[in-house]
Design an enzyme around this catalytic site. Sequence first.
Site, PDB file in Angstrom:
ATOM      1  N   GLY A   1      15.748 -11.102  -6.727  1.00 46.73           N
ATOM      2  CA  GLY A   1      16.477 -10.035  -6.047  1.00 46.73           C
ATOM      3  C   GLY A   1      17.764  -9.737  -6.782  1.00 46.73           C
TER       4      GLY A   1
ATOM      5  N   GLU B   1       5.662 -13.977 -12.463  1.00 48.94           N
ATOM      6  CA  GLU B   1       4.723 -12.924 -12.070  1.00 48.94           C
ATOM      7  C   GLU B   1       4.538 -11.847 -13.135  1.00 48.94           C
ATOM      8  OE1 GLU B   1       7.674 -13.567 -11.012  1.00 48.94           O
ATOM      9  OE2 GLU B   1       8.821 -11.823 -10.356  1.00 48.94           O
TER      10      GLU B   1
ATOM     11  N   ASP C   1      -9.147   6.375  -1.365  1.00 45.90           N
ATOM     12  CA  ASP C   1      -8.639   5.648  -0.196  1.00 45.90           C
ATOM     13  C   ASP C   1      -9.322   6.102   1.098  1.00 45.90           C
ATOM     14  OD1 ASP C   1      -7.015   4.682  -2.137  1.00 45.90           O
ATOM     15  OD2 ASP C   1      -5.258   5.839  -1.546  1.00 45.90           O
TER      16      ASP C   1
END
Length: 514
Positions: A55, A172, A228
Amino acid sequence: MDPNRILIIDYGSQFTQLIARRIREERVYCEIQPPTRSLEWIREWAPKGIVLSGGPSSVYGDDVPTADPGLLHMGIPVLGVCYGMQLIAHLEGGKVEGGRREYGRAQVTVNEPGGLFAGFAGGESTQVWMSHGDHVVQPPPGYRITASSADIPYAAFQARDRPVYGVQFHVEVAHTTRGADIISNFAFEICGCEPTWTAGSYIENELAKIRGQVGESHAICGLSGGVDSAVAASLVHRAIGERLICIFVDTGLLRQGERESVERTFRKHMGIRLEVVDASALFLERLAGVEDPERKRKIIGNTFIDVFEEAADRIGSDARFLVQGTLYPDVIESLSVKGPSATIKTHHNVGGLKEDMRFGLIEPLRELFKDEVRQVGRELGLPEEMVGRHPFPGPGLAIRVLGAVDRPELEILRQADAIYLDEIRAAGLYDDIWQAFAVLLPVRSVGVMGDERTYENVCALRAVTSRDGMTADWYPFPHDVLGRISTRIINEVTGINRVCYDISSKPPATIEWE
Ligand code: XMP
């Protein structure tokens, strides 16, 4: 509920979604939640592990997102990444300092294999991605250092008596060469998860949820022709069968064969109850003479809702539910560290929802990323032509005929676009390209065909590579493919005598021309 689940607490990093993606790639279910979740909430949610994300804050800042120190003593394994690691250090009595920013690739040396670094060799040097202002300068008492770099002696640490871990680098990010191994070690070795998260297990869970929610009632679903809404509809159809009614609005702004393809896929292939509403006359009438792109978008959005509601009233007056193809990135946005988003999203398949809507929402994809939606679609047996297709904007061809839109121009564009996509498929390039389409420019140029002078429109071709549509690069077509496309469009489409290829990236251009 899948007991193999990891909780990710979001401290506002641009990479938080990537953590979730990486864990899901290991076939472990995970969710992103804000730092305001209480210990009771977390206990109830029962994760097998917790990741504290990175963050932008500094742990010593005012009013910064933090964690209950008890989080590190619940007996649940915790992995702090970047800010997450600094937060652990801070809460456990270590020291964090700023002043030296580090951004980019770095080499760290694994001092202690095992734990997060199981499968690494002692003393192994591995490439990682750093992106931080602050870093830990003194680990908390009772923590040992498991990796270090030339600039940062405490690149990773671990509590001696509890499964609490921290890494200063971003596991990540793809540039961390063995990041996936570290995440896998955390999920499987440390948290003891099993790889149970699959498209099949997701479908099973969702079917039960949808059946419970809808009961004996009916649901309606607006199809856009995109992935979608198609996947959402087929999932709900599998759950409630005939009690799902799909509505497809032909806006007159669709590509060649689109309406037929939707009818073929849904009605014939999937056996879904489908109502096709031809509202093209209304759309084109309302768009007549309108040149401004944003006005065009508004008119289309509003008309869409009018037509959809009218159709829903007519055919499904007892329907109490509306199916939406909301994806996980939209959900994350409203749950992030920045708090619930004030903006109500209007880009979903029905083109915006009214506040006083009488329908309950069914959002069967709200926990999925786009690539997972495609996997679920394949598992449900949707044809590849539907699952793997490029994105198509809600306003359709109206924003690809630049300026005012009318029927003849739409027809010219439709033909050019069909040839373009046809040749891309024939060259085997469709899946390498994120989105490709033709644009009709309101510009005429002089040409010669046979012995005749022509004075016709210019067609621009666009093809981009992208990860998420936020940034994009133009696609480097082989020249012979471009040549074939151009020749065919000019020869076969009356109204176009010149073809250009758009080589702008986004930014500063956008993908669409309007
Ligand atoms: P831009 O042109 O903003 O496009 O670079 C990024 C992606 O969004 C699509 N797009 C839209 N989709 N309604 C939509 O549903 C719209 O008004 C709209 N405008 C752009 C575009 O096709 C690309 O995939």
